[in-house]
Design a protein around this motif. Structure first.
Motif, PDB file in Angstrom:
ATOM      1  N   ALA A  16       8.520  -5.435  -8.209  1.00 55.86           N
ATOM      2  CA  ALA A  16       7.946  -5.961  -6.703  1.00 55.86           C
ATOM      3  C   ALA A  16       8.509  -7.620  -6.817  1.00 55.86           C
ATOM      4  O   ALA A  16       8.705  -7.960  -5.796  1.00 55.86           O
ATOM      5  CB  ALA A  16       6.373  -5.761  -6.425  1.00 55.86           C
ATOM      6  N   VAL A  42       5.676  -6.818   4.215  1.00 57.49           N
ATOM      7  CA  VAL A  42       5.121  -5.668   3.993  1.00 57.49           C
ATOM      8  C   VAL A  42       6.129  -4.436   4.358  1.00 57.49           C
ATOM      9  O   VAL A  42       6.161  -3.586   3.568  1.00 57.49           O
ATOM     10  CB  VAL A  42       3.676  -5.341   4.829  1.00 57.49           C
ATOM     11  CG1 VAL A  42       3.074  -3.933   4.577  1.00 57.49           C
ATOM     12  CG2 VAL A  42       2.752  -6.479   4.290  1.00 57.49           C
ATOM     13  N   PRO A  46       8.767  -2.127   0.055  1.00 60.77           N
ATOM     14  CA  PRO A  46       8.054  -0.825  -0.022  1.00 60.77           C
ATOM     15  C   PRO A  46       7.361  -0.962  -1.493  1.00 60.77           C
ATOM     16  O   PRO A  46       8.058  -1.487  -2.335  1.00 60.77           O
ATOM     17  CB  PRO A  46       8.999   0.203   0.253  1.00 60.77           C
ATOM     18  CG  PRO A  46      10.399  -0.560   0.322  1.00 60.77           C
ATOM     19  CD  PRO A  46      10.173  -1.878   0.355  1.00 60.77           C
ATOM     20  N   LYS A  47       6.304  -0.388  -1.473  1.00 57.10           N
ATOM     21  CA  LYS A  47       5.376  -0.204  -2.666  1.00 57.10           C
ATOM     22  C   LYS A  47       5.922   1.200  -3.270  1.00 57.10           C
ATOM     23  O   LYS A  47       5.669   2.167  -2.467  1.00 57.10           O
ATOM     24  CB  LYS A  47       4.018  -0.179  -2.720  1.00 57.10           C
ATOM     25  CG  LYS A  47       3.202   0.010  -3.716  1.00 57.10           C
ATOM     26  CD  LYS A  47       1.615  -0.073  -3.479  1.00 57.10           C
ATOM     27  CE  LYS A  47       0.993   0.157  -4.616  1.00 57.10           C
ATOM     28  NZ  LYS A  47      -0.580   0.091  -4.160  1.00 57.10           N
ATOM     29  N   TYR A  48       6.488   1.283  -4.602  1.00 58.04           N
ATOM     30  CA  TYR A  48       7.034   2.660  -5.086  1.00 58.04           C
ATOM     31  C   TYR A  48       5.945   3.037  -6.130  1.00 58.04           C
ATOM     32  O   TYR A  48       5.703   2.402  -7.087  1.00 58.04           O
ATOM     33  CB  TYR A  48       8.303   2.483  -5.675  1.00 58.04           C
ATOM     34  CG  TYR A  48       9.472   2.037  -4.513  1.00 58.04           C
ATOM     35  CD1 TYR A  48       9.723   2.997  -3.703  1.00 58.04           C
ATOM     36  CD2 TYR A  48       9.989   0.814  -4.447  1.00 58.04           C
ATOM     37  CE1 TYR A  48      10.817   2.774  -2.510  1.00 58.04           C
ATOM     38  CE2 TYR A  48      11.048   0.564  -3.654  1.00 58.04           C
ATOM     39  CZ  TYR A  48      11.175   1.510  -2.568  1.00 58.04           C
ATOM     40  OH  TYR A  48      12.179   1.406  -1.648  1.00 58.04           O
ATOM     41  N   ASN A  49       5.786   4.298  -6.046  1.00 57.12           N
ATOM     42  CA  ASN A  49       4.865   4.581  -7.004  1.00 57.12           C
ATOM     43  C   ASN A  49       6.062   5.453  -8.108  1.00 57.12           C
ATOM     44  O   ASN A  49       6.525   6.606  -7.655  1.00 57.12           O
ATOM     45  CB  ASN A  49       3.805   5.766  -6.778  1.00 57.12           C
ATOM     46  CG  ASN A  49       2.991   6.352  -7.938  1.00 57.12           C
ATOM     47  OD1 ASN A  49       3.435   6.587  -9.195  1.00 57.12           O
ATOM     48  ND2 ASN A  49       1.586   6.360  -7.752  1.00 57.12           N
ATOM     49  N   ILE A  57       2.822   0.769   0.832  1.00 58.95           N
ATOM     50  CA  ILE A  57       2.789  -0.667   1.530  1.00 58.95           C
ATOM     51  C   ILE A  57       1.932  -1.328   0.364  1.00 58.95           C
ATOM     52  O   ILE A  57       0.845  -1.154   0.057  1.00 58.95           O
ATOM     53  CB  ILE A  57       2.612  -1.001   2.811  1.00 58.95           C
ATOM     54  CG1 ILE A  57       1.032  -0.406   3.030  1.00 58.95           C
ATOM     55  CG2 ILE A  57       3.562  -0.160   3.715  1.00 58.95           C
ATOM     56  CD1 ILE A  57       0.668  -0.818   4.753  1.00 58.95           C
ATOM     57  N   PHE A  58       2.339  -2.567   0.212  1.00 55.58           N
ATOM     58  CA  PHE A  58       1.450  -3.477  -0.395  1.00 55.58           C
ATOM     59  C   PHE A  58       0.344  -4.125   0.599  1.00 55.58           C
ATOM     60  O   PHE A  58       0.817  -4.479   1.615  1.00 55.58           O
ATOM     61  CB  PHE A  58       2.535  -4.741  -1.234  1.00 55.58           C
ATOM     62  CG  PHE A  58       3.002  -4.176  -2.107  1.00 55.58           C
ATOM     63  CD1 PHE A  58       2.474  -3.888  -3.543  1.00 55.58           C
ATOM     64  CD2 PHE A  58       4.561  -4.379  -2.215  1.00 55.58           C
ATOM     65  CE1 PHE A  58       3.434  -3.378  -4.605  1.00 55.58           C
ATOM     66  CE2 PHE A  58       5.263  -3.827  -3.252  1.00 55.58           C
ATOM     67  CZ  PHE A  58       4.783  -3.385  -4.305  1.00 55.58           C
ATOM     68  N   TYR A  62      -2.133  -8.909  -2.474  1.00 55.99           N
ATOM     69  CA  TYR A  62      -1.238  -8.461  -3.376  1.00 55.99           C
ATOM     70  C   TYR A  62       0.245  -9.383  -3.335  1.00 55.99           C
ATOM     71  O   TYR A  62       0.603 -10.101  -4.205  1.00 55.99           O
ATOM     72  CB  TYR A  62      -0.653  -7.032  -3.509  1.00 55.99           C
ATOM     73  CG  TYR A  62       0.326  -6.937  -4.845  1.00 55.99           C
ATOM     74  CD1 TYR A  62      -0.107  -6.741  -5.972  1.00 55.99           C
ATOM     75  CD2 TYR A  62       1.644  -6.661  -4.311  1.00 55.99           C
ATOM     76  CE1 TYR A  62       0.707  -6.507  -7.119  1.00 55.99           C
ATOM     77  CE2 TYR A  62       2.556  -6.555  -5.526  1.00 55.99           C
ATOM     78  CZ  TYR A  62       2.026  -6.555  -6.770  1.00 55.99           C
ATOM     79  OH  TYR A  62       2.919  -6.107  -7.789  1.00 55.99           O
ATOM     80  N   LEU A  63       0.747  -9.559  -2.069  1.00 55.08           N
ATOM     81  CA  LEU A  63       1.940 -10.305  -1.658  1.00 55.08           C
ATOM     82  C   LEU A  63       1.637 -11.877  -1.813  1.00 55.08           C
ATOM     83  O   LEU A  63       2.485 -12.526  -2.281  1.00 55.08           O
ATOM     84  CB  LEU A  63       2.251  -9.960  -0.161  1.00 55.08           C
ATOM     85  CG  LEU A  63       2.799  -8.547  -0.028  1.00 55.08           C
ATOM     86  CD1 LEU A  63       3.081  -8.329   1.448  1.00 55.08           C
ATOM     87  CD2 LEU A  63       4.085  -8.213  -0.885  1.00 55.08           C
TER      88      LEU A  63
END
Length: 142
Positions: A16, A42, A46-49, A57-58, A62-63
């Motif tokens: 990220a 945001v 994207p937030k990837y697992n 989403i973050f 966090y951002l």
């Protein structure tokens, strides 16, 4: 470069922090300012697992922490926020020509190098000094 950086910013295989840097690089304009509308980062980051494959989403916190880590590392100028992240002169090539317009967040388009620098004024000053030195050099060679 800018389009490639923006495309790479959505890559699930990159961290990220690096994807944010790529996004900022793709958006940076005059003075290294990269402006974003509310919530735009945001959506663009994207937030990837990687385990489950889920996309989320973050959070804003966090951002902000990612941005502050970038400030601490010298990648972003102090005062950077989720609305405008500024790349310092040492990171961003200020030699590129952009339509000068003030950043809506910071109220200027100055570059950062340990302090805010008016690059337009610097170019005028350097240009005038080079002109004077050229005139002196021509006179001395006559």
């Amino acid at each position: 470069m800018k389009r490639g950086a923006e495309n790479a910013a959505s890559s699930a295989s990159l961290g990220a922090d690096f994807r944010l840097f790529l996004l900022v690089t793709s958006r940076a304009g005059a003075g290294g300012h990269a402006s974003f509308a509310a919530g735009e980062i945001v959506e663009a980051l994207p937030k990837y697992n990687r385990t489950s494959g889920e996309i989320g989403i973050f959070g804003e916190k966090y951002l902000r922490n990612l941005i502050m880590a970038g400030v601490d590392a010298g990648l972003y100028a102090p005062g950077s926020s989720t609305q405008c992240i500024v790349l310092p002169m040492g990171v961003y090539d200020i030699g590129a020509k952009y339509k000068a317009r003030p950043c809506q967040i910071h109220g200027h388009n100055m570059s950062y190098l340990g302090g805010w620098i008016d690059t337009e004024e610097m170019e005028r000053t350097l240009g005038e000094r080079v002109r004077r030195e050229s005139i002196v050099s021509v006179r001395e060679n006559k």
